[in-house]
Enzyme design. Structure first.
Site, PDB file in Angstrom:
ATOM      1  N   THR A  13       0.822  -1.208   0.000  1.00  0.00           N
ATOM      2  CA  THR A  13       0.000   0.000   0.000  1.00  0.00           C
ATOM      3  C   THR A  13       0.861   1.264   0.000  1.00  0.00           C
ATOM      4  O   THR A  13       0.650   2.175  -0.809  1.00  0.00           O
ATOM      5  CB  THR A  13      -0.900  -0.004   1.262  1.00  0.00           C
ATOM      6  OG1 THR A  13      -1.617  -1.230   1.267  1.00  0.00           O
ATOM      7  CG2 THR A  13      -1.873   1.146   1.246  1.00  0.00           C
ATOM      8  N   LYS A 105       8.206   1.424  12.173  1.00  0.00           N
ATOM      9  CA  LYS A 105       8.307   1.761  13.614  1.00  0.00           C
ATOM     10  C   LYS A 105       8.766   0.573  14.444  1.00  0.00           C
ATOM     11  O   LYS A 105       9.514   0.728  15.408  1.00  0.00           O
ATOM     12  CB  LYS A 105       6.972   2.275  14.147  1.00  0.00           C
ATOM     13  CG  LYS A 105       5.828   1.279  14.062  1.00  0.00           C
ATOM     14  CD  LYS A 105       4.755   1.742  13.143  1.00  0.00           C
ATOM     15  CE  LYS A 105       3.936   0.565  12.657  1.00  0.00           C
ATOM     16  NZ  LYS A 105       3.050   0.877  11.568  1.00  0.00           N
ATOM     17  N   VAL A 132       6.002   7.266  12.601  1.00  0.00           N
ATOM     18  CA  VAL A 132       5.037   7.715  13.614  1.00  0.00           C
ATOM     19  C   VAL A 132       4.104   8.742  12.982  1.00  0.00           C
ATOM     20  O   VAL A 132       4.558   9.717  12.391  1.00  0.00           O
ATOM     21  CB  VAL A 132       5.734   8.404  14.815  1.00  0.00           C
ATOM     22  CG1 VAL A 132       4.724   8.792  15.881  1.00  0.00           C
ATOM     23  CG2 VAL A 132       6.819   7.523  15.398  1.00  0.00           C
ATOM     24  N   GLY A 134       1.966   8.662  10.425  1.00  0.00           N
ATOM     25  CA  GLY A 134       1.585   8.644   9.006  1.00  0.00           C
ATOM     26  C   GLY A 134       1.847   9.983   8.334  1.00  0.00           C
ATOM     27  O   GLY A 134       3.000  10.375   8.128  1.00  0.00           O
ATOM     28  N   GLY A 187      -9.423  -0.473   6.125  1.00  0.00           N
ATOM     29  CA  GLY A 187      -8.039  -0.591   5.654  1.00  0.00           C
ATOM     30  C   GLY A 187      -6.978   0.082   6.488  1.00  0.00           C
ATOM     31  O   GLY A 187      -5.846   0.195   6.057  1.00  0.00           O
ATOM     32  N   GLU A 190      -3.597  -2.946  11.208  1.00  0.00           N
ATOM     33  CA  GLU A 190      -2.433  -3.754  10.833  1.00  0.00           C
ATOM     34  C   GLU A 190      -2.929  -5.112  10.353  1.00  0.00           C
ATOM     35  O   GLU A 190      -4.038  -5.541  10.704  1.00  0.00           O
ATOM     36  CB  GLU A 190      -1.536  -3.970  12.055  1.00  0.00           C
ATOM     37  CG  GLU A 190      -0.902  -2.719  12.605  1.00  0.00           C
ATOM     38  CD  GLU A 190       0.204  -2.196  11.706  1.00  0.00           C
ATOM     39  OE1 GLU A 190       1.022  -2.978  11.230  1.00  0.00           O
ATOM     40  OE2 GLU A 190       0.214  -0.975  11.473  1.00  0.00           O
ATOM     41  N   ASP A 201       1.607  -1.304  18.638  1.00  0.00           N
ATOM     42  CA  ASP A 201       1.892  -0.333  17.577  1.00  0.00           C
ATOM     43  C   ASP A 201       2.083   1.060  18.189  1.00  0.00           C
ATOM     44  O   ASP A 201       3.022   1.777  17.846  1.00  0.00           O
ATOM     45  CB  ASP A 201       0.730  -0.345  16.570  1.00  0.00           C
ATOM     46  CG  ASP A 201       0.897   0.675  15.457  1.00  0.00           C
ATOM     47  OD1 ASP A 201       1.688   0.415  14.537  1.00  0.00           O
ATOM     48  OD2 ASP A 201       0.250   1.739  15.531  1.00  0.00           O
ATOM     49  N   LYS A 205       5.642   3.475  18.518  1.00  0.00           N
ATOM     50  CA  LYS A 205       5.689   4.892  18.148  1.00  0.00           C
ATOM     51  C   LYS A 205       6.095   5.750  19.343  1.00  0.00           C
ATOM     52  O   LYS A 205       6.848   6.716  19.214  1.00  0.00           O
ATOM     53  CB  LYS A 205       4.331   5.315  17.583  1.00  0.00           C
ATOM     54  CG  LYS A 205       4.005   4.602  16.265  1.00  0.00           C
ATOM     55  CD  LYS A 205       2.539   4.750  15.885  1.00  0.00           C
ATOM     56  CE  LYS A 205       2.232   4.067  14.561  1.00  0.00           C
ATOM     57  NZ  LYS A 205       0.777   3.960  14.296  1.00  0.00           N
ATOM     58  N   GLY A 302      -2.582   5.074   6.103  1.00  0.00           N
ATOM     59  CA  GLY A 302      -3.184   5.173   4.774  1.00  0.00           C
ATOM     60  C   GLY A 302      -2.140   5.466   3.713  1.00  0.00           C
ATOM     61  O   GLY A 302      -1.057   5.981   3.996  1.00  0.00           O
TER      62      GLY A 302
END
Ligand code: HSE
Length: 430
Positions: A13, A105, A132, A134, A187, A190, A201, A205, A302
């Site tokens: 992605t 990360k 971290v 996005g 979407g 993870e 997650d 971060k 994303g």
């Protein structure tokens, strides 16, 4: 115009978003960077899938090593994730003197020390902006813009999946599983949702942000991490009635007893700026001694938001190469600090107990808390609704207390015959 060869490892992605972004805004990016980034090689185990992107023949290969070793590749972009193969790609690229951009990360949280040291020793850039937040450039803010500050605290909503789940549970009264299903369908979860909902997650971060702020790699094993699984719709309702909203927060604080780094579901007052961050959005609040409170908000996951930050890093690396100043910004700031263990953290607590509805039950509970020097600030029991057999939920808010005292009190409470299932403890940030 001069060209800089880009090699991408991982064409999922984010990788697709980076290639699309470089194609779509190519002329603009080249002008800003002072050289044209050209994607010369991409590696992925799946070379057959049509990703809707036109690539010259031979660009997409299976072998990651072929990307790192290709003399036409000047900058390696690692987007496969995980700590195994990704770590080897980053290590080999740095050893070959090639700058690296990564969004990984987990890799930095687990193997950051080794990789930062290698980058420093080779005087080569290691950029990790998208690891971290996005699309929120919080890494760059801590590395550069706030470099003149002592960082007093960082509070972050850093996992879009968890924030989405909590928002949907509150707004629609959805169960945890139904809300998680929606997040996955949209979407941003993870591949393994336990990384999201169990807090790992967010912890990865938090470790990166704390390391940037204080100049030492906080060991993952020392970070206290609690996820969302025990938070129920009942807690969301009780918290709201008490004037709070529940968020999965990363809390990083500089205290007299050292640096705190913790991740847990947290009650924040409804008028706290982080309480208004809803859905899949992320936000980070940083307090510096000079800047005061600053806030960063955006999409934490994303394709395009993450690609935006990866491309920003690529541009910086190209500028540094062009200016002959590799490693211009050290991967880690210098700093000295010590870590504060969770047992000595002081905070206020939300405790939900399943109590037998019988005379003296609340008094015995209060006596246990008192014996551990924990003072009750308020107590709430709704008259009907959520009773579980003979047990009814009772919620207590405490004044500030030490974590070790709360641990001991919870153990004693769990042993009382008037207390049903294990009490739930959440922490409060005002
Ligand atoms: N799964 C993460 C989230 C995104 O839900 O925010 C990548 O870190």
């Amino acid at each position: 115009m001069k060209e800089v060869g880009i090699g991408i490892v991982g064409f999922g992605t984010i990788g697709t978003g980076v290639v699309e972004g470089l194609q779509r805004n190519g002329a603009l990016i080249a002008e800003r960077a002072g050289a044209r980034p050209v994607v010369r090689r991409i590696a992925d185990i799946d070379t057959a899938r049509d990703r809707g992107i036109a690539l010259a023949a031979g660009v997409l290969v299976e072998d990651a090593e072929a990307v790192v070793a290709d003399p036409a590749v000047d900058v390696v972009v690692e987007l496969i994730g995980g700590t195994g193969a990704a770590g080897e790609v980053v290590r080999r690229a740095l050893e070959a003197g090639k700058p690296v951009v990564t969004a990984n990360k987990a890799l930095l949280a687990e193997r950051g020390r080794e990789l930062f040291e290698l980058a420093g020793a080779r005087r080569v850039d290691l950029y990790f902006g998208a690891s971290v937040g996005g699309g929120i450039p919080i890494v760059r803010v801590l590395r550069e813009a706030l470099a003149g500050n002592r960082i007093a605290s960082i509070l972050g909503i850093l996992n879009g999946t968890c924030n989405y789940i909590l928002t949907r549970m509150e707004a629609e009264g959805l169960s945890f599983d139904a809300a998680l299903g929606e997040a996955q369908a949209r979407g941003f979860a993870e591949a393994d949702p336990s990384l999201d909902v169990d807090g790992l997650d967010t912890a990865h971060k938090a470790v990166i942000l704390a390391s940037l702020a204080y100049g030492f790699i906080v060991p993952m094993r020392a970070v206290s991490v609690e996820g969302l699984r025990r938070v129920s719709a009942t807690d969301i309702v009780y918290a709201r009635d008490l004037g709070y909203r529940i968020k999965l927060l990363a809390v990083v604080k500089d205290t007299e007893d050292g640096i705190e780094v913790r991740v847990h579901p947290t009650l924040v007052p409804l008028d706290h700026v982080l309480a208004s961050v809803s859905g899949e959005f992320n936000a980070v609040m940083v307090r510096g001694d000079l800047a005061g409170e600053t806030l960063y908000y955006g999409r934490g996951a994303g394709r395009y938001p993450t690609a935006s930050t990866v491309i920003g890093d690529i541009v910086d690396v190209i500028r540094n190469l062009g200016a002959g100043s590799p490693a211009r910004v050290p991967a880690m700031q210098a700093g000295t600090a010590s870590f504060r263990p969770m047992a000595s953290v002081r905070t206020r607590y939300y405790l939900r107990l399943a109590l037998l509805d019988r005379p003296g039950a609340l008094a015995r509970t209060a006596a246990v808390l008192g014996a551990h020097e924990i003072s009750i600030a308020s107590a709430v029991q709704h008259e009907q609704g959520e009773a579980d057999g003979d047990y009814a939920p009772v919620v207590l808010l405490t004044h500030e207390a030490r974590e070790a005292a709360c641990d001991a009190a919870l153990e004693d409470l769990g042993a009382l015959d008037v207390v049903g299932s294990a009490p739930l403890r959440l922490r409060i940030e005002e």
